[in-house]
Design an enzyme around this catalytic site. Structure first.
Site, PDB file in Angstrom:
ATOM      1  N   HIS A 532       0.853  -1.186   0.000  1.00 11.74           N
ATOM      2  CA  HIS A 532       0.000   0.000   0.000  1.00 11.74           C
ATOM      3  C   HIS A 532       0.892   1.240   0.000  1.00 11.74           C
ATOM      4  O   HIS A 532       2.115   1.150   0.084  1.00 11.74           O
ATOM      5  CB  HIS A 532      -0.897   0.004   1.250  1.00 11.74           C
ATOM      6  CG  HIS A 532      -0.117   0.050   2.530  1.00 11.74           C
ATOM      7  ND1 HIS A 532       0.525  -1.070   3.039  1.00 11.74           N
ATOM      8  CD2 HIS A 532       0.169   1.060   3.388  1.00 11.74           C
ATOM      9  CE1 HIS A 532       1.157  -0.741   4.153  1.00 11.74           C
ATOM     10  NE2 HIS A 532       0.960   0.537   4.389  1.00 11.74           N
ATOM     11  N   HIS A 604       4.800  -0.035  -0.136  1.00 10.93           N
ATOM     12  CA  HIS A 604       5.495  -0.942   0.768  1.00 10.93           C
ATOM     13  C   HIS A 604       4.511  -1.908   1.415  1.00 10.93           C
ATOM     14  O   HIS A 604       3.298  -1.692   1.406  1.00 10.93           O
ATOM     15  CB  HIS A 604       6.234  -0.159   1.859  1.00 10.93           C
ATOM     16  CG  HIS A 604       5.331   0.753   2.652  1.00 10.93           C
ATOM     17  ND1 HIS A 604       4.922   1.985   2.198  1.00 10.93           N
ATOM     18  CD2 HIS A 604       4.722   0.598   3.861  1.00 10.93           C
ATOM     19  CE1 HIS A 604       4.132   2.553   3.079  1.00 10.93           C
ATOM     20  NE2 HIS A 604       3.977   1.735   4.103  1.00 10.93           N
ATOM     21  N   ARG A 614       6.118 -10.163  16.051  1.00 15.10           N
ATOM     22  CA  ARG A 614       6.906  -9.054  15.492  1.00 15.10           C
ATOM     23  C   ARG A 614       6.363  -7.753  16.041  1.00 15.10           C
ATOM     24  O   ARG A 614       5.187  -7.425  15.851  1.00 15.10           O
ATOM     25  CB  ARG A 614       6.803  -9.071  13.969  1.00 15.10           C
ATOM     26  CG  ARG A 614       7.472  -7.931  13.226  1.00 15.10           C
ATOM     27  CD  ARG A 614       7.052  -8.019  11.770  1.00 15.10           C
ATOM     28  NE  ARG A 614       7.746  -7.148  10.871  1.00 15.10           N
ATOM     29  CZ  ARG A 614       7.370  -5.898  10.568  1.00 15.10           C
ATOM     30  NH1 ARG A 614       6.300  -5.390  11.164  1.00 15.10           N
ATOM     31  NH2 ARG A 614       8.051  -5.182   9.693  1.00 15.10           N
TER      32      ARG A 614
END
Length: 821
Positions: A532, A604, A614
């Site tokens: 996006h 990205h 994460r």
């Protein structure tokens, strides 16, 4: 959009009906009225008869279409628009519109229809996954609204065939065959359109009558030959090899299992029309003939409709091959069943040589690609070895000596990109990681959806304001929330300096963790976060990014501060606008920051996290102060409110418990806070009521260990009071020291009494009346606040901060204590 789809279908329907009807009315095989028997050698008369039919058919088609559709200019569309309909783009818009107006069944059908033609569209795949988890959505809602009738029956027949439901399978395959020939007829008449000049200017076209007719007619025949490919393709992407012959392959076996041997023989013989040398089918036919009887089997022939279809197709191929040899008009046979002798020998030899050449070139290209991959790997290795030595040549200063530039925009194959390392320490990473697990809520920042981007991962996050509020309540350490605030501010300053912009304002700050759901990792192909752009709507199919709402168009720069690397997958990627071509990839690790411009130059995404958790701090910045993050301003005000000398000294003593003569850790607090609090009763009250330590300790006063902590806390505050009161110039230094000592003694006794009963709390109140200075009162009240509930603690802390007029309320409180006693 619905009207556009209806109109397109109507135009196609009218054209098909008009052309088929006119072809039946003006068939070329009919004798011409008035001409009688053709005269041998009188070619001109026959030519006139032929063109008479042509003119009549043209008039018929034109009148029919004009009557139902109006002038051609009304319904003509550009190639770009036709391409959008072929890609089913209208259904992309429709699924959003239906979802917004709460028509979920239509939204699901539209989304599924678009996805069938665009299986690589990651956003739509995630939308479909999201719909599947919604209440009220049924499996039958996942329709393909554009599937052709013959293809729908074929796929349904295959499903029944796989389930060994051979009766139902045969029924649907038969329906598919009938609908196939109907669709083939429609496809062929639609090929009889205008001549396509293939890109060159029609004004330069100088063909004579028969050359022009040849060019146009061979183009029409080429189109008709491609109908077999078009009808064998589902949603424009999935091609079934030997589509029409495969129907009869499925049918012969389905009829055999249903013990309908006559039908099985008929279908086997029909299949052999396409593949006369197929060994397996010939064996099947021999077996069926033995079972049914050789004599009876011989009377059964292949289907006439298929014989006619093959004969017509072969005649068209022969004409096209003739055009290829005579005029160089290109023709590529789409069918694999075409008999070898249909193609001229000269052309067969040429194609054989071309195939051999292509195979050799392919092999050479493969070897060359391997050499290139080896060189690229060596270059990557050299680049990684040199990365630590790179200095920021295309950016400004970094403000901090321990931060280094690992990769610049050039090395990241883009613009406005930077990769920084050493931005925060390992301890700070661990502290923020603990904060995320303690404070983050599932779906925070994603409208409460725990799996907003991928059903295979769970997202949880916390904003700066939420973290500060939790710190105030004692749910998390306030120092962790302050660290969250300070480190994000550090990243802002670094990017502001590196990208050489005057002022960056926070647009949004979010501490977010994504965790892999172990049971949903098998055969996973999606991304953790689809590709996006931060300030515009990415339309990857058109390589465009539309800067309009609902995109956050005010965002100018973005940054991600990584906190850990103990997980699998989860790499950050930059891509081209097509959302597929990866230009750079970043592996997260503690203290690493990737910063970049928020515009269309930086699409990205995040690769799938397949194991572990994460965590990162996601930050967005704007150059427009009107879009500054309001929650962050509120969090900053709250942190300033907590940052009094009393709070700073208390916090320091709680951590070190050693040297009381050292100044508070925050210089800003030491210099600013003493300016007014002693002279301003209102600010004293705020500082006392919002002190985080009593609130943090008070709820824990249920256990003996926590009570022990409660004893220590007031002592630290008593020492703090010793330092802050002289700055206020309220009383003499000697009085403060003497009374502070008395307070220390009374604290020890009062601590024991408070643990026994409320009666001894009242006695403690009486001792307060004997004290003449407010410093001792402050110590007594703060001692109580550490042991009681948060709200009473805040009230009692306010009283010692007030002026001497507060003696009267205290006497009143003491009198109430006597009455209760």
């Amino acid at each position: 959009m619905e009207k556009a789809l209806r109109n397109k279908a109507l135009v196609r329907k009218v054209k098909v009906e008009c052309r088929i009807s006119c072809a039946n009315q003006t068939a070329f095989s009919e004798p011409l009225a008035g001409l009688g028997v053709p005269i041998p050698g009188a070619g001109s008369v026959e030519d006139l008869g032929f063109f008479q039919k042509i003119l009549k058919r043209a008039d018929c088609v034109n009148s029919c279409e004009s009557e139902q559709l109006g002038p051609p200019t009304i319904h003509q569309a550009t190639e770009e628009v036709e391409l959008e309909f072929k890609k089913r783009t209208p259904y992309n818009y429709l699924q959003v519109a239906y979802f917004k107006i709460n028509k979920l069944d239509k939204a699901v059908a539209a989304a599924n229809t678009f996805f069938q033609a665009n299986p690589d569209h990651m956003e739509m795949k995630q939308n479909l996954d999201y719909y599947r988890m919604m209440a009220g959505v049924q499996e039958e809602d996942f329709k393909d609204l554009e599937i052709r009738p013959h293809m729908a029956d074929f796929l349904l027949g295959k499903r029944y065939y796989s389930d060994d439901s051979f009766g139902l399978a045969a029924e649907h395959f038969e329906a598919a065959v009938d609908k196939y020939f109907t669709a083939d007829k429609e496809c062929r008449v639609l090929c009889e359109g205008a001549y396509n000049y293939d890109g060159y200017n029609y004004m330069e076209y100088r063909a004579d009558l028969f050359q022009a007719m040849t060019d146009h007619y061979t183009q029409v025949l080429n189109c008709k030959q491609r109908c077999s490919v078009e009808l064998a393709t589902n949603a424009g992407i999935k091609l079934f090899e030997d589509f029409l012959p495969s129907h009869f392959n499925y049918l012969q076996f389905s009829y055999y299992n249903s013990e309908k041997y006559e039908k099985a023989i008929e279908c086997a013989k029909t299949f052999l029309l396409f593949r006369p040398n197929d060994e397996v089918m010939n064996q099947n036919l021999a077996y069926y003939s033995v079972v049914l009887g050789e004599d009876k089997a011989e009377t059964i022939s292949a289907r006439q409709v298929v014989k006619d279809y093959i004969r017509q197709s072969i005649l068209e191929k022969e004409l096209l091959y003739f055009g290829y040899e005579a005029f160089g008009i290109t023709f590529v046979d789409p069918d694999t069943w075409t008999p070898e002798d249909v193609m001229p020998k000269k052309l067969r030899d040429k194609q054989k040589a071309d195939r051999e050449t292509a195979a050799r070139i392919t092999e050479e290209i493969g070897n060359l690609m391997k050499e290139i991959e080896t060189l690229v790997e060596e270059k990557k290795k050299d680049s990684s070895d040199m990365a630590k030595m790179i200095t920021p040549q295309d950016g400004g200063s970094l403000l901090y000596d321990d931060i280094r530039v690992t990769m610049t925009s050039k090395q990241l194959n883009g613009s406005k990109r930077v990769l920084l390392d050493g931005v925060i320490s390992d301890d700070e990473c661990r502290e923020l990681h603990r904060l995320s697990n303690a404070a983050a809520l599932k779906g925070d920042g994603y409208r409460g959806r725990p799996s907003p981007h991928s059903p295979s991962e769970m997202f949880q996050g916390v904003t700066v304001l939420k973290a500060v509020k939790l710190g105030q309540e004692g749910t998390v350490p306030l120092k962790s929330a302050r660290l969250f605030f300070d480190l994000s501010e550090k990243v802002r300053k670094v990017l502001e300096s590196y990208f050489r912009v005057d002022t960056l304002y926070f647009s949004y700050s979010h501490l977010v963790c994504r965790s892999a759901i172990d049971e949903k990792q098998e055969e996973r192909t999606d991304l953790s976060h689809p590709v996006h752009v931060d300030n515009c709507l990415l339309v990857s199919e058109m390589n465009e990014c539309i800067k309009e709402p609902p995109a956050y168009t005010h965002r100018d720069y973005s940054a991600i501060l990584y906190l850990n690397d103990d997980f699998e997958g989860g790499d950050f990627i930059f891509t081209e606008l097509d959302a597929k071509t990866v230009t750079a990839e970043v592996r997260p690790q503690c203290g690493r920051v990737v910063g970049f411009g928020s515009g269309k130059e930086n699409p990205h995404g995040v690769r799938a996290v397949t194991k572990g958790q994460r965590c990162a701090v996601a930050l967005w910045f704007t150059l427009d102060p009107t879009h500054e993050e309001k929650e962050r301003i509120q969090a900053q005000d709250m942190l300033k409110m907590f940052a009094t000398p009393l709070d700073a000294e208390f916090s320091k003593k709680e951590v070190t418990a050693t040297d009381t003569s050292e100044p508070p850790t925050t210089t800003t607090t030491t210099t600013e806070a003493p300016q007014k609090p002693a002279d301003d009763e209102h600010i004293d009250k705020l500082a006392a009521s919002k002190d985080e330590k009593p609130v943090e300790d008070a709820p824990k006063a249920k256990t003996e260990k926590t009570v022990a902590k409660g004893k220590a806390a007031p002592k630290a505050k008593a020492k703090t009071t010793d330092k802050t009161k002289p700055a206020a110039k309220t009383d003499g230094k000697k009085t403060v020291k003497t009374q502070a000592k008395q307070a220390d003694k009374k604290e020890s006794k009062s601590d024991k009494k408070d643990l026994k009963s409320d009666k001894k709390e009242t006695k403690s109140d009486k001792k307060e009346l004997k004290s003449e200075k407010k410093e001792t009162k402050s110590v007594k009240k703060e001692q109580k606040s550490d042991k009681k509930e948060p709200k009473p603690a805040a009230k009692q802390t306010v009283k010692p901060s007030a002026s001497k007029e507060s003696k009267t309320p205290k006497a009143s409180d003491s009198q109430n204590g006597k009455d209760e006693l």
